[in-house]
Design a protein around this motif. Structure first.
Motif, PDB file in Angstrom:
ATOM      1  N   ALA A   1       0.860  -1.190   0.000  1.00  9.51           N
ATOM      2  CA  ALA A   1       0.000   0.000   0.000  1.00  9.51           C
ATOM      3  C   ALA A   1       0.894   1.237   0.000  1.00  9.51           C
ATOM      4  O   ALA A   1       1.998   1.216   0.514  1.00  9.51           O
ATOM      5  CB  ALA A   1      -0.898  -0.015   1.228  1.00  9.51           C
TER       6      ALA A   1
ATOM      7  N   ASP B   1       0.889   6.993   1.891  1.00 12.87           N
ATOM      8  CA  ASP B   1      -0.226   7.866   2.267  1.00 12.87           C
ATOM      9  C   ASP B   1      -1.419   7.058   2.766  1.00 12.87           C
ATOM     10  O   ASP B   1      -2.073   7.431   3.738  1.00 12.87           O
ATOM     11  CB  ASP B   1      -0.660   8.738   1.090  1.00 12.87           C
ATOM     12  N   ALA B   2      -1.709   5.935   2.109  1.00 14.55           N
ATOM     13  CA  ALA B   2      -2.841   5.110   2.519  1.00 14.55           C
ATOM     14  C   ALA B   2      -2.588   4.492   3.886  1.00 14.55           C
ATOM     15  O   ALA B   2      -3.487   4.429   4.729  1.00 14.55           O
ATOM     16  CB  ALA B   2      -3.110   4.025   1.483  1.00 14.55           C
ATOM     17  N   VAL B   3      -1.377   4.041   4.105  1.00 10.68           N
ATOM     18  CA  VAL B   3      -1.036   3.449   5.401  1.00 10.68           C
ATOM     19  C   VAL B   3      -1.120   4.505   6.499  1.00 10.68           C
ATOM     20  O   VAL B   3      -1.657   4.263   7.578  1.00 10.68           O
ATOM     21  CB  VAL B   3       0.377   2.821   5.350  1.00 10.68           C
TER      22      VAL B   3
ATOM     23  N   GLU C   1      -2.917   7.248   6.495  1.00 14.68           N
ATOM     24  CA  GLU C   1      -4.319   7.616   6.718  1.00 14.68           C
ATOM     25  C   GLU C   1      -5.027   6.567   7.564  1.00 14.68           C
ATOM     26  O   GLU C   1      -5.788   6.888   8.469  1.00 14.68           O
ATOM     27  CB  GLU C   1      -5.029   7.791   5.379  1.00 14.68           C
ATOM     28  N   LYS C   2      -4.743   5.307   7.276  1.00 12.07           N
ATOM     29  CA  LYS C   2      -5.368   4.218   8.037  1.00 12.07           C
ATOM     30  C   LYS C   2      -4.932   4.257   9.498  1.00 12.07           C
ATOM     31  O   LYS C   2      -5.714   3.963  10.394  1.00 12.07           O
ATOM     32  CB  LYS C   2      -4.990   2.878   7.410  1.00 12.07           C
ATOM     33  N   ALA C   3      -3.691   4.658   9.737  1.00 21.50           N
ATOM     34  CA  ALA C   3      -3.174   4.733  11.103  1.00 21.50           C
ATOM     35  C   ALA C   3      -3.608   6.012  11.814  1.00 21.50           C
ATOM     36  O   ALA C   3      -3.362   6.170  13.005  1.00 21.50           O
ATOM     37  CB  ALA C   3      -1.643   4.644  11.093  1.00 21.50           C
ATOM     38  N   GLY C   4      -4.232   6.935  11.090  1.00 18.70           N
ATOM     39  CA  GLY C   4      -4.741   8.152  11.725  1.00 18.70           C
ATOM     40  C   GLY C   4      -3.758   9.302  11.733  1.00 18.70           C
ATOM     41  O   GLY C   4      -3.970  10.286  12.428  1.00 18.70           O
TER      42      GLY C   4
END
Length: 99
Positions: free
Chosen positions: A30, A33-35, A37-40
């Motif tokens: 991934a 940026d996606a990682v 975003e998922k982690a907050g």
């Protein structure tokens, strides 16, 4: 006290070491940026500031007005309701008065 710091005179045997091949068919990694975003995580990249585009106009000057609070409050209420600045409101009132 020994001064060899664990390195000694013998060489490290790396004959059995081989890097693992990169798995090409596994699911793709991934994006960062996606990682994030998922982690907050919230981006700390600076936000681009837009320059204000000003209309070419004549020079400005300042006029200080002393008036009763009731009159100033009416002026402020008019400006708040109409969305005009004090200068624009003055211009509008003078236009309506024919001045």
């Amino acid at each position: 006290m020994s001064k060899d710091l664990g390195f000694g005179k013998t060489k490290l045997d790396l004959s059995g070491f081989e890097p693992q091949p990169k798995a090409a068919d596994d699911e793709p990694l991934a994006s960062a940026d996606a990682v994030a975003e998922k982690a907050g995580f919230v981006s700390r990249e600076p936000v681009e500031r837009l320059a204000r585009v000003r209309k070419p106009a004549e020079p400005y000057d300042t006029a200080y007005i002393r008036a009763p609070v009731s009159v100033i409050n009416r002026l402020k209420a008019y400006c708040n309701e109409s969305g005009l600045s004090y200068g624009q409101a003055l211009e509008e009132m003078m236009r309506k008065a024919g001045i």
